[in-house]
Design an enzyme around this catalytic site. Structure first.
Site, short mmCIF file in Angstrom:
data_model
loop_
_atom_site.label_atom_id
_atom_site.label_comp_id
_atom_site.label_asym_id
_atom_site.label_seq_id
_atom_site.Cartn_x
_atom_site.Cartn_y
_atom_site.Cartn_z
N CYS A 139 19.21 27.16 102.83
CA CYS A 139 18.86 27.20 101.40
C CYS A 139 17.61 28.03 101.18
O CYS A 139 16.48 27.57 101.40
CB CYS A 139 18.66 25.77 100.88
N CYS A 167 15.29 26.55 98.51
CA CYS A 167 14.56 25.36 98.96
C CYS A 167 13.39 25.74 99.86
O CYS A 167 12.30 25.17 99.75
CB CYS A 167 15.49 24.42 99.72
N ASP A 168 13.63 26.67 100.79
CA ASP A 168 12.67 26.90 101.87
C ASP A 168 12.00 28.27 101.87
O ASP A 168 11.09 28.53 102.67
CB ASP A 168 13.38 26.71 103.22
#
Length: 306
Positions: free
Chosen positions: A130, A133-134
């Site tokens: 992701c 997300c990261d």
């Protein structure tokens, strides 16, 4: 507690089904697994959904609000089991037990894994599925994006704009992504390593390098990277369907007819857990709308609700 329709999954397919089901006057519940995130929620930017441009998280939030506005109930509970009991379905979650006259399975999918050495070992330590997300943690660092579809290119563009030094590794000599997205990608001058696969991810306490192999020449080389973002497709999540005896195809997708009906009477399916050549928000929504209508017809015919 008894409902007319129980929808398993709160992605675009499930929420569209909830909107339509509730508008048909059916008592509707949507179960959302708190341990999973909809694929739509992590899309950084959408511009191919009619009438909308923005983040996936904003779009799915609007869908959820709309479903609740029309009367659908939202329960943040993981469905553990479903079974048929006479005319009704019994849905067991981690918080309780419910009954429903019809079920719509919209469980979507999860990111596919490469299945190579070092992948599982470095999840959370440089390996990610992701970018949204990261990606922030890799600002100013070198990262490799693995894949050649829409998700891979969108991730690469997002990471580049974030300030990462990005390369893309793709096993073929051309991308499968939409032409418009490819144009955006190439405008960013992101390097691509064609005809290559990642064979191994190495490092000590975190990712330090990838070992890639040219599928045409067989040549192997090492590339130093700080992060690896894997974007090679979706694995359908159909475990709950199997508990009901729903038939799957050879790839693990739920088999449905043109009305989104499965082989089990009263059970319908929609979205990425079904075999659809175009895994997009708009097609998931279409599936959800059809599934809700089919569930409405089934209930009206079987139980006399109209």
């Amino acid at each position: 507690m008894e409902f007319d329709v129980a929808i398993i999954g709160a992605g675009p397919a499930g929420l569209t089904a909830a909107i339509y089901s509730a508008r048909y006057g059916l008592k509707t519940v949507v179960f959302e697994d708190p341990t999973r995130v909809s694929q739509l929620a992590i899309v950084p930017f959408i511009e191919n959904y009619p009438g909308y441009e923005g983040t996936g998280l904003d779009l799915i939030s609007k869908m959820k609000d709309q479903a609740m506005k029309f009367g659908a109930e939202h329960r943040l509970e993981r469905v553990e089991d479903i079974r048929k009991d006479g005319e009704l379905f019994i849905i067991k979650t981690d918080s309780g037990e419910y009954k429903a006259k019809a079920v719509i399975i919209a469980t979507g999918g999860k990111h596919r894994e490469l299945g190579i050495e070092g992948e599982k070992e470095f999840v959370g330590r440089g390996v990610s599925y992701c970018a949204v997300c990261d990606g922030f943690f890799f600002k100013g660092k070198k990262v490799a994006v693995i894949g050649g579809g829409n998700t891979a290119l969108a991730d690469a563009i997002y990471l580049k704009d974030l300030g990462c030094d990005v390369i893309v590794v793709h096993r073929r000599n051309k991308f499968r992504a939409d032409e418009a997205l490819q144009k955006q990608f190439f405008d960013k001058n992101i390097p691509v390593i064609w005809n290559s696969v990642v064979e191994k991810i190495e490092g000590k306490s975190k990712v330090e390098r990838i070992i890639i192999k040219d599928v045409k020449t067989g040549d192997v080389k090492s590339i130093d990277v700080d992060g690896v973002f894997i974007a090679i497709g979706i694995q359908p999540q159909t475990e709950i369907a199997l508990k009901l005896g729903v038939k799957l195809d050879t790839y693990g997708y739920i088999k449905v007819d043109k009305r989104q009906a499965t082989n089990v009477e009263g059970v319908f399916a929609a979205g990425d857990c079904c075999d659809n050549p175009l895994k997009q928000v708009v097609t998931a929504c279409g599936d959800g709308a059809v599934a809700a209508y089919s569930a409405y017809e089934f209930i009206a015919n079987r139980f006399g609700k109209s």
